[in-house]
Design a protein around this motif. Structure first.
Motif, short mmCIF file in Angstrom:
data_model
loop_
_atom_site.label_atom_id
_atom_site.label_comp_id
_atom_site.label_asym_id
_atom_site.label_seq_id
_atom_site.Cartn_x
_atom_site.Cartn_y
_atom_site.Cartn_z
N THR A 274 0.75 -1.20 -0.16
CA THR A 274 -0.09 -0.12 0.06
C THR A 274 0.80 1.28 0.01
OG1 THR A 274 -0.21 0.06 2.35
CG2 THR A 274 -2.02 -1.21 1.41
N PRO A 275 0.40 2.51 -0.62
CA PRO A 275 1.21 3.62 -0.54
C PRO A 275 1.81 3.95 1.14
CG PRO A 275 -0.74 3.81 -2.00
CD PRO A 275 -1.02 2.54 -1.05
N ALA A 276 3.11 4.01 1.23
CA ALA A 276 3.38 4.55 2.37
C ALA A 276 4.45 5.75 2.38
CB ALA A 276 3.84 3.56 3.12
N GLY A 277 4.55 6.42 1.02
CA GLY A 277 5.85 7.30 0.75
C GLY A 277 5.98 8.28 1.56
N PRO A 278 4.98 9.11 2.02
CA PRO A 278 5.19 10.15 2.98
C PRO A 278 5.85 9.70 4.43
CG PRO A 278 3.02 10.52 2.28
CD PRO A 278 3.56 9.24 1.73
N ARG A 279 5.35 8.33 5.04
CA ARG A 279 5.99 7.77 6.07
C ARG A 279 7.49 7.27 5.95
NH1 ARG A 279 2.74 4.94 10.55
NH2 ARG A 279 1.15 5.98 9.47
N LEU A 280 7.86 6.62 4.79
CA LEU A 280 8.99 6.51 4.65
C LEU A 280 10.05 7.75 4.48
CD1 LEU A 280 8.42 3.69 1.57
CD2 LEU A 280 9.42 3.20 3.86
N GLU A 281 9.54 8.64 3.66
CA GLU A 281 10.56 9.89 3.56
C GLU A 281 10.38 10.37 5.01
OE1 GLU A 281 8.13 12.47 0.66
OE2 GLU A 281 8.36 10.58 -0.70
N THR A 282 9.73 10.41 6.02
CA THR A 282 9.75 11.15 7.23
C THR A 282 10.81 10.17 8.05
OG1 THR A 282 7.48 11.76 7.20
CG2 THR A 282 8.50 11.50 9.58
N VAL A 283 10.83 8.79 7.93
CA VAL A 283 11.57 8.32 8.69
C VAL A 283 13.21 8.47 8.01
CG1 VAL A 283 12.96 5.76 8.70
CG2 VAL A 283 10.47 6.15 9.24
N ARG A 284 13.35 8.59 6.70
CA ARG A 284 14.77 8.85 6.14
C ARG A 284 15.27 10.56 6.50
NH1 ARG A 284 15.75 11.55 1.53
NH2 ARG A 284 13.49 11.38 0.90
N GLU A 285 14.38 11.43 6.51
CA GLU A 285 14.54 12.68 7.10
C GLU A 285 15.09 12.75 8.60
OE1 GLU A 285 11.20 15.22 6.34
OE2 GLU A 285 11.23 14.85 4.15
N VAL A 286 14.34 11.97 9.37
CA VAL A 286 14.75 11.92 10.69
C VAL A 286 16.29 11.23 10.70
CG1 VAL A 286 14.25 10.81 13.06
CG2 VAL A 286 12.63 11.78 11.67
N ILE A 287 16.49 10.23 10.17
CA ILE A 287 17.67 9.47 10.25
C ILE A 287 18.83 10.54 9.66
CG2 ILE A 287 19.10 7.65 9.03
CD1 ILE A 287 16.43 6.19 8.97
N GLU A 288 18.58 11.13 8.45
CA GLU A 288 19.39 11.97 8.08
C GLU A 288 19.88 13.29 8.84
OE1 GLU A 288 17.73 12.89 4.09
OE2 GLU A 288 18.70 11.21 3.28
N GLU A 289 18.98 13.69 9.79
CA GLU A 289 18.91 14.85 10.71
C GLU A 289 19.56 14.25 12.00
OE1 GLU A 289 15.52 17.30 10.85
OE2 GLU A 289 15.35 17.50 8.66
N ALA A 290 19.36 13.08 12.40
CA ALA A 290 19.95 12.67 13.79
C ALA A 290 21.47 12.73 13.80
CB ALA A 290 19.65 11.07 13.98
N GLY A 291 22.02 13.23 15.09
CA GLY A 291 23.42 13.27 15.23
C GLY A 291 24.15 11.95 15.37
#
Length: 190
Positions: free
Chosen positions: A31-48
């Motif tokens: 099922t479409p989950a693009g925004p959720r996947l993108e949110t996880v990726r953004e959090v990972i990229e911003e994490a210290g």
């Protein structure tokens, strides 16, 4: 009986929001989950530091690890089907290596007790679970002696039911009470 049916509906809704639904014969339907996947990726990229992502469904774990690999983020997964030797290797790499393993994607119950993972300072909940005990214990993996960073717990929600699950988990209430509330609300609506 009605509460059990409502619980099953709530879990199916959460599966849909996560991006994979299990069919009647166990088949996995995307099922479409693009925004959720993108949110996880953004959090990972911003994490210290390193990040742990807790995911309640194995099929979603696999999809998330594949998505992260497409975006050049090295992640490994732990769930009940991962052998002890493989689990030990992954956890050792995650906790003690400065190298490539930056993200651990796991089923919460498979990692909720007895682990110190202070290499991470961020936990992402891809979707809520039903056990307040496992929720609390899983979050405690990064808040251990030796942690040198501020800890962040990120809870991704895309539906009202997820919001209510998280509130119950944060308040250490049984999700069973939420299901009873849902039954009451559905009776009022009819």
């Amino acid at each position: 009986v009605l509460a059990v049916k409502e619980a099953a509906k709530a879990q199916k809704l959460i599966q849909i929001a996560c991006g994979v639904v299990y069919g009647k014969d166990g088949e996995r339907l995307a099922t479409p989950a693009g925004p959720r996947l993108e949110t996880v990726r953004e959090v990972i990229e911003e994490a210290g530091t390193k990040v742990i992502v807790f995911v309640p469904f194995v099929a979603v774990l696999e999809n998330l690890v594949a998505y992260l690999a497409e975006h050049k983020i090295h992640a490994e997964m732990i769930h009940g089907g991962v052998s002890k030797s493989e689990r030990d290797r992954i956890l050792g790499d995650f906790q003690h290596s400065d190298g490539g393993l930056r993200v651990l994607v796991a089923q919460p119950a498979a990692m909720s007790h007895g682990l110190t993972l202070t290499a991470a300072n961020t936990i992402v909940w891809y979707a809520p679970i039903t056990s307040a005990d496992i929720f609390e214990q899983a979050n405690a993996r990064i808040t251990r002696p030796g942690q040198k960073h501020t800890q962040f717990i990120v809870m991704i929600e895309g539906t009202e039911i997820e919001r209510k699950y998280y509130q119950r988990l944060k308040d250490k209430q049984k999700v069973q009470g939420l299901l009873l509330d849902l039954v009451k609300d559905s009776r009022k609506a009819t």
